[in-house]
Design a protein around this motif. Structure first.
Motif, short mmCIF file in Angstrom:
data_model
loop_
_atom_site.label_atom_id
_atom_site.label_comp_id
_atom_site.label_asym_id
_atom_site.label_seq_id
_atom_site.Cartn_x
_atom_site.Cartn_y
_atom_site.Cartn_z
N TYR A 191 -2.10 12.85 7.97
CA TYR A 191 -1.48 10.97 7.24
C TYR A 191 0.21 11.65 7.75
N SER B 125 -7.77 0.38 3.92
CA SER B 125 -8.82 0.74 5.24
C SER B 125 -8.33 1.56 5.75
N ALA B 126 -9.02 2.42 6.71
CA ALA B 126 -9.40 2.99 7.27
C ALA B 126 -7.95 2.76 8.80
N ALA B 127 -8.21 1.56 9.17
CA ALA B 127 -7.17 0.89 10.04
C ALA B 127 -5.35 0.71 9.46
N VAL B 128 -5.18 0.47 8.19
CA VAL B 128 -3.75 0.36 7.48
C VAL B 128 -3.57 1.96 6.85
N LYS B 129 -4.29 3.02 6.62
CA LYS B 129 -3.79 3.92 6.65
C LYS B 129 -2.90 5.09 7.53
N GLU B 130 -4.14 4.47 9.31
CA GLU B 130 -3.54 5.18 10.71
C GLU B 130 -2.08 4.73 10.53
N ARG B 131 -2.25 3.28 10.63
CA ARG B 131 -1.29 2.73 10.93
C ARG B 131 0.26 2.04 10.62
N GLU C 28 -8.45 -7.06 5.72
CA GLU C 28 -8.09 -5.80 5.94
C GLU C 28 -7.01 -4.97 5.55
N GLN C 29 -6.30 -5.92 5.34
CA GLN C 29 -5.14 -5.75 4.40
C GLN C 29 -5.03 -5.79 2.64
#
Length: 377
Positions: A55, A101-107, A220-221
């Motif tokens: 990341y 979540s995976a999406a939050v970490k990636e974003r 998701e947040q």
């Protein structure tokens, strides 16, 4: 037990310290930190020290992270900037990396590490300082997420933040098991960040209120699971109470160097003031506090890296560093006399910047309660 850094670790610390001196000599911090200052910290890797490399972080453990933060605190004369960066990393980025979540970490994590984003920890309320199980900010279920309502009263980095890690009551009858953690972006409808308010020290770090008025946060947040906000918060506090306070070790080291130099060069009654036991004794006490606190902090971080329960060691470390830094700042003001009281020499700033360390991240009295509990009292 090995008490030394490897040559590679020492070289990395020295390189960061020199880079910090170079950057902030050309661009000193005279008020609140600026986007330029923040991006410079990101480029030096100081905003993602313990974040996984995928990341954009450096992937360091707690002990190596503490060594880098201490080097940062030693080299940077703006303790408020060191605090702002550390609060961003340990109170906000760490829980996003551990529980997002995976999406939050990636974003979010790449921007949090690079300095593109600033994070603020929105926990403290007017009636919930030490007692974080009774939060007035509450969250109600709605389609696909939650609606947050209420006000956080003291958010470090709040006026400048792009992202907030916050905590709200989702089950009023469940105590600490009824608190849920969220990551909320500043652009969310219903979120208002207040203007910076005046405070005693750490002046480079803006702080203010954050108000939620039916602020929608998607599922998701949520960080972790519903009702696990207490565990998320305690995880982040473990990192903050250990690694953030490594910056204060750097401050204590810098203050000790200044005090030794002053005691060697200042003359009274035909002698260096360091020849007087009243003065040399103060300097010795400063050295004793620094080395004792450093050993406690390193042990706490070592236990964290081993996966041990470091609750007792972290509380002892936080108490020793915060109280030791404050005591040494008081001694330095006394040692410098009138010059210590005047702002132009900057000694009084050490006193203003160390006092809040006995309050935030759990007051000294809270640390004593934790230690007593761990001892079985």
């Amino acid at each position: 037990m090995d008490f030394s850094w490897s040559p590679e670790q020492r070289a990395a610390q020295d390189a960061v310290a020199q880079a910090v001196r170079d950057v902030f000599e050309d661009s000193p911090v005279t008020g609140f930190f600026t986007p330029k200052h923040w991006r410079a910290l990101g480029e030096l890797g100081l905003l993602g020290l313990c974040v996984p490399t995928r990341y954009g972080g450096r992937g360091l453990g707690a002990l190596e992270t503490a060594g880098m933060v201490e080097a940062f605190g030693r080299a940077c004369t703006s303790t408020g900037l060191v605090f702002a960066a550390s609060a961003h990393l340990f109170a906000c980025t760490v829980p996003v990396a551990a529980f997002g979540s995976a999406a939050v970490k990636e974003r979010l994590l790449p921007g949090l590490c690079s300095g593109e984003l600033v994070a603020g920890n929105a926990m403290t309320e007017a009636e919930a300082g030490s007692d974080v199980s009774r939060l007035a900010v509450h969250a109600e279920r709605t389609a696909g997420g939650w609606l947050l309502t209420g006000e956080k009263s003291f958010v470090s980095n709040g006026p400048a933040a792009d992202v907030y890690v916050t905590y709200a009551t989702t089950d009023p009858d469940a105590g600490h098991l009824g608190v849920t953690a969220f990551v909320v972006e500043r652009t969310a409808a219903g979120l208002t960040a207040g203007e910076p308010f005046g405070k005693l020290g750490l002046s480079a770090c803006p702080a203010g209120t954050v108000t939620f008025d039916g602020c929608y946060v998607p599922d998701e947040q949520v960080l972790g699971e519903e009702g696990t906000g207490g565990a998320v918060f305690q995880h982040s506090m473990g990192w903050e109470r250990a690694c953030l306070f490594a910056g204060y070790l750097g401050l204590m080291d810098r203050l000790l160097d200044r005090s030794v130099e002053h005691a060697r060069t200042r003359r009274q009654f035909g002698h260096r003031i360091g020849d007087f036991q009243a003065v040399s004794g103060r300097v010795v006490d400063m050295k004793l506090r620094l080395d004792s606190a450093r050993l406690l902090l390193h042990r706490a971080c070592w236990e964290m890296d081993r996966g041990d329960d470091a609750t007792l060691s972290v509380a002892l470390s936080k108490l020793a560093v915060s109280e030791g830094a404050l005591a040494s700042a008081v001694d330095a003001v006394q040692l410098f006399g009138g010059r210590g009281y005047r702002s132009e020499d900057g000694i009084e700033a050490y006193l203003r910047d160390t006092l809040p360390g006995t309050i935030f991240s759990g007051t000294s009295d809270i640390q004593r309660l934790l230690i007593a509990k761990e001892l079985g009292l």
